[in-house]
Every structure is written in structure tokens, then in C-alpha cells.
Design a protein around this motif. Structure first.
Motif, PDB file in Angstrom:
ATOM      1  N   GLN B  75       0.828  -1.204   0.000  1.00  0.00           N
ATOM      2  CA  GLN B  75       0.000   0.000   0.000  1.00  0.00           C
ATOM      3  C   GLN B  75       0.861   1.252   0.000  1.00  0.00           C
ATOM      4  OE1 GLN B  75      -0.893   2.483   2.617  1.00  0.00           O
ATOM      5  NE2 GLN B  75      -2.080   3.409   0.963  1.00  0.00           N
ATOM      6  N   LYS B  76       1.835   1.251   0.880  1.00  0.00           N
ATOM      7  CA  LYS B  76       2.704   2.424   0.955  1.00  0.00           C
ATOM      8  C   LYS B  76       3.390   2.684  -0.383  1.00  0.00           C
ATOM      9  CE  LYS B  76       3.781   1.794   5.712  1.00  0.00           C
ATOM     10  NZ  LYS B  76       4.618   0.736   6.356  1.00  0.00           N
ATOM     11  N   ALA B  77       3.854   1.616  -0.983  1.00  0.00           N
ATOM     12  CA  ALA B  77       4.561   1.762  -2.253  1.00  0.00           C
ATOM     13  C   ALA B  77       3.629   2.270  -3.348  1.00  0.00           C
ATOM     14  CB  ALA B  77       5.171   0.426  -2.654  1.00  0.00           C
ATOM     15  N   LEU B  78       2.412   1.767  -3.350  1.00  0.00           N
ATOM     16  CA  LEU B  78       1.467   2.162  -4.399  1.00  0.00           C
ATOM     17  C   LEU B  78       0.868   3.533  -4.134  1.00  0.00           C
ATOM     18  CD1 LEU B  78      -0.523  -1.111  -5.131  1.00  0.00           C
ATOM     19  CD2 LEU B  78       1.271  -0.052  -6.507  1.00  0.00           C
ATOM     20  N   TYR B  79       0.873   3.897  -2.886  1.00  0.00           N
ATOM     21  CA  TYR B  79       0.217   5.136  -2.498  1.00  0.00           C
ATOM     22  C   TYR B  79       0.823   6.326  -3.231  1.00  0.00           C
ATOM     23  CZ  TYR B  79      -1.956   8.668   0.389  1.00  0.00           C
ATOM     24  OH  TYR B  79      -2.702   9.731   0.823  1.00  0.00           O
ATOM     25  N   ALA B  80       2.120   6.217  -3.472  1.00  0.00           N
ATOM     26  CA  ALA B  80       2.827   7.301  -4.148  1.00  0.00           C
ATOM     27  C   ALA B  80       2.272   7.551  -5.549  1.00  0.00           C
ATOM     28  CB  ALA B  80       4.308   6.951  -4.227  1.00  0.00           C
ATOM     29  N   LEU B  81       1.683   6.525  -6.107  1.00  0.00           N
ATOM     30  CA  LEU B  81       1.199   6.636  -7.483  1.00  0.00           C
ATOM     31  C   LEU B  81      -0.220   7.156  -7.517  1.00  0.00           C
ATOM     32  CD1 LEU B  81       2.339   3.129  -8.596  1.00  0.00           C
ATOM     33  CD2 LEU B  81       3.556   5.282  -8.897  1.00  0.00           C
ATOM     34  N   PRO B  82      -0.478   8.092  -8.355  1.00  0.00           N
ATOM     35  CA  PRO B  82      -1.864   8.516  -8.507  1.00  0.00           C
ATOM     36  C   PRO B  82      -2.678   7.311  -8.966  1.00  0.00           C
ATOM     37  CG  PRO B  82      -0.443   9.467 -10.212  1.00  0.00           C
ATOM     38  CD  PRO B  82       0.436   8.772  -9.251  1.00  0.00           C
ATOM     39  N   ASP B  83      -3.780   7.112  -8.344  1.00  0.00           N
ATOM     40  CA  ASP B  83      -4.538   5.898  -8.603  1.00  0.00           C
ATOM     41  C   ASP B  83      -5.412   6.000  -9.836  1.00  0.00           C
ATOM     42  OD1 ASP B  83      -5.387   7.060  -5.606  1.00  0.00           O
ATOM     43  OD2 ASP B  83      -6.583   7.606  -7.355  1.00  0.00           O
ATOM     44  N   ASP B  84      -5.391   7.178 -10.426  1.00  0.00           N
ATOM     45  CA  ASP B  84      -6.258   7.327 -11.590  1.00  0.00           C
ATOM     46  C   ASP B  84      -5.505   7.111 -12.892  1.00  0.00           C
ATOM     47  OD1 ASP B  84      -4.763   9.444 -10.851  1.00  0.00           O
ATOM     48  OD2 ASP B  84      -6.148  10.954 -11.608  1.00  0.00           O
ATOM     49  N   ARG B  85      -4.225   6.815 -12.763  1.00  0.00           N
ATOM     50  CA  ARG B  85      -3.523   6.521 -14.012  1.00  0.00           C
ATOM     51  C   ARG B  85      -2.931   5.118 -13.956  1.00  0.00           C
ATOM     52  NH1 ARG B  85       1.995   6.325 -13.079  1.00  0.00           N
ATOM     53  NH2 ARG B  85       2.971   8.041 -11.957  1.00  0.00           N
ATOM     54  N   GLN B  86      -2.595   4.641 -15.108  1.00  0.00           N
ATOM     55  CA  GLN B  86      -1.973   3.329 -15.207  1.00  0.00           C
ATOM     56  C   GLN B  86      -0.615   3.354 -14.537  1.00  0.00           C
ATOM     57  OE1 GLN B  86      -4.082   0.773 -17.785  1.00  0.00           O
ATOM     58  NE2 GLN B  86      -2.021   0.856 -18.599  1.00  0.00           N
ATOM     59  N   LEU B  87      -0.231   2.222 -14.061  1.00  0.00           N
ATOM     60  CA  LEU B  87       1.151   2.078 -13.636  1.00  0.00           C
ATOM     61  C   LEU B  87       2.014   2.157 -14.888  1.00  0.00           C
ATOM     62  CD1 LEU B  87       0.516  -0.868 -11.266  1.00  0.00           C
ATOM     63  CD2 LEU B  87       1.749   1.175 -10.603  1.00  0.00           C
ATOM     64  N   LEU B  88       2.953   3.013 -14.864  1.00  0.00           N
ATOM     65  CA  LEU B  88       3.844   3.113 -16.016  1.00  0.00           C
ATOM     66  C   LEU B  88       5.011   2.152 -15.856  1.00  0.00           C
ATOM     67  CD1 LEU B  88       3.967   6.992 -16.309  1.00  0.00           C
ATOM     68  CD2 LEU B  88       2.488   5.364 -17.521  1.00  0.00           C
ATOM     69  N   ALA B  89       5.696   1.922 -16.948  1.00  0.00           N
ATOM     70  CA  ALA B  89       6.859   1.039 -16.913  1.00  0.00           C
ATOM     71  C   ALA B  89       7.848   1.535 -15.864  1.00  0.00           C
ATOM     72  CB  ALA B  89       7.523   0.984 -18.276  1.00  0.00           C
ATOM     73  N   SER B  90       7.965   2.845 -15.774  1.00  0.00           N
ATOM     74  CA  SER B  90       8.935   3.399 -14.822  1.00  0.00           C
ATOM     75  C   SER B  90       8.507   3.134 -13.377  1.00  0.00           C
ATOM     76  CB  SER B  90       9.100   4.899 -15.053  1.00  0.00           C
ATOM     77  OG  SER B  90       7.837   5.527 -14.960  1.00  0.00           O
ATOM     78  N   ASP B  91       7.212   3.220 -13.128  1.00  0.00           N
ATOM     79  CA  ASP B  91       6.713   2.893 -11.785  1.00  0.00           C
ATOM     80  C   ASP B  91       7.060   1.455 -11.451  1.00  0.00           C
ATOM     81  OD1 ASP B  91       5.406   5.374 -11.645  1.00  0.00           O
ATOM     82  OD2 ASP B  91       3.663   4.558 -12.697  1.00  0.00           O
ATOM     83  N   TRP B  92       6.716   0.645 -12.388  1.00  0.00           N
ATOM     84  CA  TRP B  92       6.933  -0.782 -12.203  1.00  0.00           C
ATOM     85  C   TRP B  92       8.401  -1.097 -11.962  1.00  0.00           C
ATOM     86  CZ3 TRP B  92       5.683  -5.161 -10.573  1.00  0.00           C
ATOM     87  CH2 TRP B  92       6.315  -6.308 -11.017  1.00  0.00           C
ATOM     88  N   GLU B  93       9.214  -0.406 -12.686  1.00  0.00           N
ATOM     89  CA  GLU B  93      10.642  -0.647 -12.555  1.00  0.00           C
ATOM     90  C   GLU B  93      11.116  -0.328 -11.140  1.00  0.00           C
ATOM     91  OE1 GLU B  93      14.554   0.759 -15.063  1.00  0.00           O
ATOM     92  OE2 GLU B  93      12.594   0.722 -16.027  1.00  0.00           O
ATOM     93  N   ARG B  94      10.684   0.811 -10.676  1.00  0.00           N
ATOM     94  CA  ARG B  94      11.082   1.242  -9.350  1.00  0.00           C
ATOM     95  C   ARG B  94      10.585   0.263  -8.287  1.00  0.00           C
ATOM     96  NH1 ARG B  94       8.341   4.090  -6.148  1.00  0.00           N
ATOM     97  NH2 ARG B  94       6.916   4.932  -7.692  1.00  0.00           N
ATOM     98  N   LEU B  95       9.309  -0.044  -8.376  1.00  0.00           N
ATOM     99  CA  LEU B  95       8.713  -0.946  -7.394  1.00  0.00           C
ATOM    100  C   LEU B  95       9.399  -2.299  -7.410  1.00  0.00           C
ATOM    101  CD1 LEU B  95       4.924  -0.253  -7.992  1.00  0.00           C
ATOM    102  CD2 LEU B  95       6.303   0.480  -6.045  1.00  0.00           C
ATOM    103  N   SER B  96       9.539  -2.834  -8.601  1.00  0.00           N
ATOM    104  CA  SER B  96      10.036  -4.201  -8.662  1.00  0.00           C
ATOM    105  C   SER B  96      11.504  -4.285  -8.269  1.00  0.00           C
ATOM    106  CB  SER B  96       9.800  -4.799 -10.043  1.00  0.00           C
ATOM    107  OG  SER B  96      10.432  -4.017 -11.018  1.00  0.00           O
ATOM    108  N   GLU B  97      12.227  -3.211  -8.482  1.00  0.00           N
ATOM    109  CA  GLU B  97      13.617  -3.220  -8.032  1.00  0.00           C
ATOM    110  C   GLU B  97      13.679  -3.339  -6.509  1.00  0.00           C
ATOM    111  OE1 GLU B  97      16.319  -3.785  -9.318  1.00  0.00           O
ATOM    112  OE2 GLU B  97      16.148  -3.287 -11.432  1.00  0.00           O
ATOM    113  N   ASN B  98      12.841  -2.592  -5.855  1.00  0.00           N
ATOM    114  CA  ASN B  98      12.794  -2.679  -4.398  1.00  0.00           C
ATOM    115  C   ASN B  98      12.411  -4.066  -3.933  1.00  0.00           C
ATOM    116  OD1 ASN B  98      13.464  -0.044  -3.958  1.00  0.00           O
ATOM    117  ND2 ASN B  98      11.347   0.668  -3.880  1.00  0.00           N
TER     118      ASN B  98
END
Lengths: 155, 155
Positions: B75-98
DNA sequence: ATAAAACCTCAACTAAACTTGAGGTCAATA
DNA sequence: TATTGACCTCAAGTTTAGTTGAGGTTTTAT
């Protein structure tokens, strides 16, 4: 000779002593007892007294827990052993072989996941639709055996 | 041309549809919403309506869960992302690296444990007292960083 | 228009692995 | 002897990740 010393029957341990030596809380020892993981004798005054072998038993429980085995399963595995004797090397061998297999499975699963994560990052996978990792038919169930890939929820 | 078709705004999904496509129960979607993991718009009649992008979000949640990340952290990790847009590749990259880092730690820990288990069997370790794996000063805390060995509870 | 299927909220329940607390007893020490 | 610390039992609380059910509303299909 040191006969008198060697022959002293090893003193039994109180619950507090076991807690201190094993590193688990007193309340946890009570709890383990209710779950049938350990047993105790009682003093005249109804206080718990443990043979020193309980420490090994607890060590085994902790190891098993670290591998991810649920207490209920640990209990079943230990139940076979008479609780009044030490765990023998042969007991330990049997138990740990089983648990190791479990552990290997878990490791394999996590490793597969990590590798998928890696390639997923490489390929920009989560932009989806054309991800080479696609493999919708693998179930997500924790118990699944095969390699198992990120599924894309039909997007 | 297929303009009329291509330009249809992608229909929003009902909770049942999301459940079917994502493979999680309706009750789980409600639950995730209370935990702030996903959000929904409401229809005139107060029923949940989701953009299709929620499916990707759920896929990410499931992947993170498989790596062993607790929902609260996801939740904390996703919270940073606006929930009204798609997860972008860059979001995914950051999250998955962690998460990959986390996963690697977990794998390392389990692997170390397995190896200890193996040598422990080899050396008859649990007969203790002289076990070469002895390393009482490592804590058992789940969060410990270093390699961590079977401790022998002072026996 | 009406019935069935899907949806809504809210509270309570589940499971695992413990911890905390209340109310009372036992044992080691000054 | 008396007090303190360790112990006892039993019930209830905690966390994580949900599920189940009751009672009522909305949508969809006929």
C-alpha cells in the motif's frame, strides 16, 4: 574421580530458565505446551519443570519455523517422538530431510519469481499485452509446483 | 476505418468483472479498497466501477505478495502513485527493483538455512555441543541481516 | 414490470502464532 | 516471617489477510 559430579542428575529447568536459555518467552512456552509441541512435569507446587532436552526440542522447533513450516506441522512431526527422550541424530536427520525438501521448494519458487521479475523489468513487461513471460495458465496457488509466471489478468 | 470502435471509451468494470478477470474474490476487492490498495468510482446506484487499469494494479499487488511483501508495505509503495492513471513502466521498474532486493534477501536467508541444515545433518550437528555451525550470537529476529546459524540454546 | 443476479454496508468470524492481563499461588531471600 | 519475584490458569486481545452472513438495494434480463 569426578564421579560425584558426573552423576548428579541434571537438574530440571523452570519455565523461566528455559525461556532465558532458549530465547522464547514464557508465554510462548505455555503456548507451545497447549499445542502439544513440548511437555512438562510439574513440581509439588504445580510449577513446570523441564528436562534439559526440551532445549534441543525448542531449537528444532525454531529451525523448522524458520524454514516456514507451520507449528501444526511441526507438532505432527515431533509427535512421533517420545517427548521424554532427547531427539536423536537419527530423528533430526529424518526431520531435517523433510524440511529441507520443503525449503528447497520454497527457494525454487522465490528464485523463479525473482528471475521473472528481472526479465519483466528488462522487457518492460508490465506494459503488458506482449510480454514474453505471459503464461496465464499457471495457477497462483501457494502450492503450485511448476515455474510460475506473472499473469496479466486479461489486460 | 475502425474509428468508431477504437474510440469507444473503454468501459468501466464492475466489481464482479474485476474479480473474474483478476482472479481475486469480490470480498477481497472490497477489502483491498478499505486498505487503500485500490480505489473505485461509483455508479449512480452506488456500485463500484473500476477503470481497466485496476487489473494491472491488482497484478502488481499479487506479484508483490508472492515476494512476501505485506499488504501494508505494498500500500505504501502504491500510495505514491496517482490511482487514476496506469502504472507506467517506470513505476513498475522502481517498485520491482525494491521488491527484488527484498526477495533476494529472503532467498539468501533461506538458502543459508538450507545449507546449514545440510551440514548439520552431515555433522550430526543436533547432537550438539561440538557443532561447527555454532554461532550463538546471531539473533533470530526475522529482520537479521547477516548469515545466521543454528544456535544451540546453551545446551 | 418483475424476478433473478449482482451489488451494497457493516459486523462478525477465521486462522496462525502469540501476547497481555486479571486474579491468585509458590518459592527464594532479607 | 514477610515480602518479592517467579509462577499458575483462563480469558481476551493482537496482527495479517481475508471470508461469511444478514439485511437491503441496483441492474439486467425476460
Amino acid at each position: 574421580m569426578e564421579k560425584s559430579k558426573a552423576d548428579l542428575p541434571p537438574r530440571e529447568l523452570s519455565v523461566g530458565e528455559v525461556a532465558a536459555r532458549s530465547g522464547v518467552a514464557v508465554s510462548t512456552l505455555h503456548f507451545y505446551e497447549t499445542k502439544g509441541l513440548i511437555k512438562s512435569m510439574r513440581s509439588r507446587g504445580n510449577q513446570r519443570r523441564y528436562p534439559r532436552s526440551v532445549l534441543r526440542r525448542i531449537a528444532v522447533i525454531k529451525i523448522a519455523q524458520r524454514t516456514g513450516i507451520p507449528l501444526a506441522d511441526i507438532q505432527k512431526a515431533l509427535y512421533a517422538l517420545p517427548d521424554d527422550r532427547q531427539l536423536l541424530a537419527s530423528d533430526w536427520e529424518r526431520l531435517s530431510e523433510n524440511w529441507k525438501a520443503d525449503l528447497n521448494e520454497r527457494i525454487a519458487k522465490l528464485t523463479a519469481l525473482r528471475d521473472q521479475l528481472t526479465s519483466c523489468i528488462g522487457c518492460g513487461c508490465l506494459s503488458m499485452r506482449d510480454c514474453p513471460l505471459r503464461n496465464p495458465h499457471d495457477t497462483l496457488s501457494e502450492k503450485g509446483t511448476g515455474a510460475y509466471l506473472i499473469e496479466h489478468a486479461g489486460e
